[in-house]
Write a protein that holds these residues in place. Structure first.
Motif, short mmCIF file in Angstrom:
data_model
loop_
_atom_site.label_atom_id
_atom_site.label_comp_id
_atom_site.label_asym_id
_atom_site.label_seq_id
_atom_site.Cartn_x
_atom_site.Cartn_y
_atom_site.Cartn_z
N ILE A 131 -45.13 -41.97 -39.90
CA ILE A 131 -45.31 -41.34 -41.20
C ILE A 131 -46.80 -41.10 -41.45
O ILE A 131 -47.62 -41.98 -41.19
CB ILE A 131 -44.73 -42.22 -42.34
N VAL A 132 -47.12 -39.91 -41.91
CA VAL A 132 -48.48 -39.59 -42.32
C VAL A 132 -48.44 -39.43 -43.83
O VAL A 132 -47.76 -38.55 -44.34
CB VAL A 132 -48.96 -38.29 -41.67
N VAL A 133 -49.13 -40.31 -44.54
CA VAL A 133 -49.13 -40.21 -46.00
C VAL A 133 -50.33 -39.37 -46.43
O VAL A 133 -51.46 -39.65 -46.04
CB VAL A 133 -49.19 -41.60 -46.68
N ILE A 134 -50.06 -38.32 -47.19
CA ILE A 134 -51.13 -37.40 -47.56
C ILE A 134 -51.10 -37.23 -49.07
O ILE A 134 -50.04 -37.12 -49.68
CB ILE A 134 -50.96 -36.07 -46.80
N ASN A 135 -52.28 -37.30 -49.67
CA ASN A 135 -52.37 -37.25 -51.13
C ASN A 135 -53.69 -36.63 -51.53
O ASN A 135 -54.73 -36.98 -50.97
CB ASN A 135 -52.26 -38.68 -51.69
N GLY A 139 -45.91 -37.26 -49.11
CA GLY A 139 -46.90 -37.29 -50.18
C GLY A 139 -46.36 -36.64 -51.43
O GLY A 139 -45.33 -35.97 -51.40
N PRO A 140 -47.09 -36.82 -52.53
CA PRO A 140 -46.62 -36.25 -53.79
C PRO A 140 -46.77 -34.73 -53.80
O PRO A 140 -47.48 -34.16 -52.98
CB PRO A 140 -47.54 -36.89 -54.82
N GLU A 187 -53.94 -40.68 -46.41
CA GLU A 187 -54.11 -42.04 -46.93
C GLU A 187 -53.86 -43.07 -45.84
O GLU A 187 -54.53 -44.09 -45.76
CB GLU A 187 -53.14 -42.28 -48.10
N GLN A 188 -52.83 -42.82 -45.03
CA GLN A 188 -52.50 -43.77 -43.98
C GLN A 188 -51.56 -43.12 -42.97
O GLN A 188 -50.77 -42.25 -43.31
CB GLN A 188 -51.81 -45.01 -44.57
N ALA A 213 -52.11 -49.50 -46.70
CA ALA A 213 -53.56 -49.56 -46.64
C ALA A 213 -54.18 -49.66 -48.02
O ALA A 213 -55.27 -50.17 -48.19
CB ALA A 213 -54.10 -48.32 -45.92
N ASN A 214 -53.50 -49.15 -49.02
CA ASN A 214 -54.07 -49.18 -50.37
C ASN A 214 -52.96 -49.11 -51.41
O ASN A 214 -51.78 -49.02 -51.08
CB ASN A 214 -55.07 -48.04 -50.55
#
Ligand SMILES: Nc1ncnc2c1ncn2[C@@H]1O[C@H](COP(=O)(O)OP(=O)(O)OP(=O)(O)O)[C@@H](O)[C@H]1O
Ligand SMILES: [Mg+2]
Lengths: 282, 348
Positions: free
Chosen positions: B203-207, B35-36, B212-213, B225-226
């Motif tokens: 992968i766990v995308v976190i923002n 994530g960012p 997020e996904q 997903a988005n």
């Protein structure tokens, strides 16, 4: 680290004038008067003999020995107290956020700005058996603070309180908490983290603070003067000894003790200078 | 599942760093938290390790509720971004730390330290101080130190973040191989999508404090997903109101070959970057909008005979993933989009 940006590379006339002025200033203010003390300690005056023999005799006089013993005892206790509390206060100031943290930080610095005489007066007010708030209570259980050794220790610890804290705080701030947290995640509990990780990292700062505290404790006069009865064999510390003998026109004894105090300070300075680079390397 | 995070919330004052985060980390896998900057990755990892206390929610590690356990009782290995080396101890002592705390017999400690230093290729540096090691070596030492206590999970917070690109890449491959050898459940934080795609099993995308996904690298890349996930995992461009990967755009030089919905435009720039060619096309219908970026192989670009000023027709490749454009999107023209600072490009 020698930072070259702090050093001027070009040497103009201003540099030389500055140098001469600084050297002159230090000479007139420090070196010359102090060297006179050394000179006087060995010189014959009036009925007093000069030389090394009489000098040593004066130092081994029971009153002198008592004074230095008392000073050293007081200094040791003050150093122990200020090292333990100094490290504790530093950890509190750096590692925790709480209401009144800044007030505490200012309080720690207070002894630097308050005159030692005032410190002495304050301690008398608080602890004397006749007018103090709980001096009376302490006396009923057999502890006399003012006009005895505990009072001297208290006064000395008060004036030298900030020295360990001011050395340790910046080092604690610099090392951060990463290593401590790593140690925690590896299974160390609070005590183990402190002993194995924190303490070794602040070791040199503590040593430096201890040296400064010792020097300050040995030389304390103002606060001690107020809380001590100041009589020979009864609370007369080395600095009081110098003062009393000087007042009583026993100048050679005063100069002999003064020279020892100066020598102790010089040794402390040498130790500090020797420690400094080590601390920076660590 | 090795780690179960349920409904974890963390606030710093008014600022919500984690907002009701729930995620399951599979056993024995290498999972990336991607994530960012400021998204809450470190916060989540530190809560799992017990170095930070959540305001709400639970953390379960290997089936036991760890929410109230102090870090030293969670049996997790933690590797910090900036090594957190014990500067006053030798490399061997650093690695031995956890074992000595556990009062293991001397011979066992010695053997284990030797074995681990071999594993991370630092045998010959055992007696050095951390300050005498390079960044990459220091990080490998930190990894060995964390592995020494045989943690049930290994947590790495941007383990290679402080290293230069080349060493980073080496260590990344090495971490993958190491993981294949020791198989300990590993979670590592990164804000580098390439690192995550290359190394991770999952992968766990976190923002912005939310997940997020979650998915495999392929899932995430192929079926984001988005728009955020799509933009964060790779380069995107906007074609006809949709986000699309630049290599999923088909270029035709003749209208006949193109489908009915193809977008007509003019080539405004051709840039060659190594093995690929990037073609910027200005759509005729919306000349003031941003250009569509298409990437082609060098041979294909040459065979099309593209030049600046030529007219082309663009359409999505069959089966290409497209995502409708939201109000403001991160649009990458060169390199991957950086969603930390979304460019507020108005989209027609
Ligand atoms: N101790 C703290 N006090 C106040 N705010 C904090 C604190 N720690 C983190 N934050 C805030 O919480 C948010 C998430 O921080 P976190 O460190 O988890 O981000 P991150 O995803 O790890 O980012 P990076 O990739 O930059 O390390 C950030 O906006 C940060 O400013
Ligand atoms: Mg972080």
């Amino acid at each position: 680290m020698a930072d070259s940006r702090l050093i001027r590379s070009r040497r103009g006339p201003v540099t030389y004038v500055l140098r001469v002025l600084v050297v002159l200033y230090l000479f007139l203010l420090v070196a010359w008067p102090v060297s006179l003390v050394a000179d006087r300690a060995f010189r014959a005056t009036g009925t007093h003999e000069g030389g090394v023999g009489p000098f040593l005799e004066r130092l081994t006089d029971p009153a002198t020995v008592y004074a230095f013993n008392l000073t050293i005892t007081v200094a040791i206790w003050a150093v122990i107290a200020n090292t333990v509390f100094g490290v504790g206060i530093s950890l509190l100031l750096v590692r925790y956020r709480f209401v009144g943290r800044r007030v505490l930080s200012v309080l720690v610095d207070l002894p630097l700005s308050v005159s030692p005489v005032v410190v002495g007066l304050a301690l008398v007010l608080a602890y004397s058996s006749t007018q103090g708030w709980f001096g009376g209570t302490l006396e009923t259980i057999g502890i006399q603070v003012i006009f005895s050794t505990p009072g001297l220790i208290l006064a000395t610890a008060f004036v030298s309180l900030p020295l360990v804290v001011r050395e340790v705080v910046p080092v604690l701030e610099e090392i951060g908490t990463d290593a401590e947290q790593a140690a925690r995640s590896l299974g160390a509990n609070g005590r183990q983290v402190f002993r194995r990780i924190t303490l070794p990292s602040i070791k040199w700062a503590v040593v430096y603070g201890v040296v400064l505290t010792s020097a300050r404790s040995l030389g304390e006069f103002g606060a001690v003067k107020i809380v001590s009865s100041g009589a020979e064999f009864r609370g007369e510390t080395a600095t009081l000894f110098v003062h009393n003998h000087y007042q009583a026109f026993d100048e050679p004894a005063a100069y002999a003790a003064a020279l020892v105090l100066v020598l102790i300070s010089i040794i402390a300075l040498v130790v500090v200078t020797y420690l400094r680079p080590k601390e920076e390397r660590a | 599942m090795s780690i179960e995070v349920r409904g974890v919330t963390k606030k710093y004052g008014d600022f919500v760093a984690l907002d009701d985060v729930s995620v399951s980390i599979p056993t024995g896998q290498l999972t990336a938290l991607l994530g960012p900057s400021g998204g809450g990755k470190s916060t989540l990892l530190r809560i799992i390790a017990g170095l930070e206390v959540a305001d709400g929610g639970t953390v379960e590690i290997e089936g036991t509720d760890a929410t109230a356990l102090p870090p030293q009782r969670r049996n997790v290995g933690f590797v910090f971004q900036h090594y957190a080396a014990f500067k006053h101890m030798t490399v061997a002592k650093n690695v031995a730390f956890g074992l000595e705390i556990r009062k293991r017999p001397k011979a066992e400690v010695k053997a284990k330290v030797h074995e681990l230093l071999e594993l991370v290729h630092l045998e010959q540096f055992a007696d050095r101080l951390p300050s005498q090691l390079s960044g990459g070596q220091r990080q490998r030492m930190a990894l060995a130190r964390a592995l020494a206590v045989e943690p049930s999970v290994l947590l790495l917070d941007e383990p290679f973040g402080a290293l230069d690109a080349k060493v980073r890449k080496e260590l990344r491959d090495w971490l993958r191989r190491l993981h294949d050898e020791v198989h300990v459940t590993t979670v590592f934080v990164t804000h580098d999508q390439e690192e995550a795609l290359e190394v991770a099993d999952e992968i766990v995308v976190i923002n912005g404090g939310r997940i997020e996904q979650v998915g495999s690298p392929d899932d995430l890349y192929d079926a984001p997903a988005n728009d955020f996930v799509m933009g964060f995992l790779g380069e995107v461009t906007v074609l006809d109101g949709h986000l699309i990967r630049p290599h999923d755009v088909v270029v035709h030089t003749l209208p006949a070959a193109a489908g009915a919905g193809a977008v007509r435009g003019e080539v405004v720039r051709i840039t060659r970057v190594g093995f690929e060619v990037r073609v910027a096309v200005r759509p005729e219908a919306a000349p003031e909008a941003d250009e569509v970026v298409v990437t082609l192989t060098r041979t294909f670009a040459r065979s099309l005979g593209l030049e600046v000023g030529s007219t082309v027709w663009l359409e999505p490749e069959d089966g290409a993933r497209v995502v409708p454009v939201p109000r403001a999107v991160p649009v990458g023209t060169l390199g991957a989009a950086d969603p930390t600072e979304p460019s507020e490009v108005p989209v027609a």
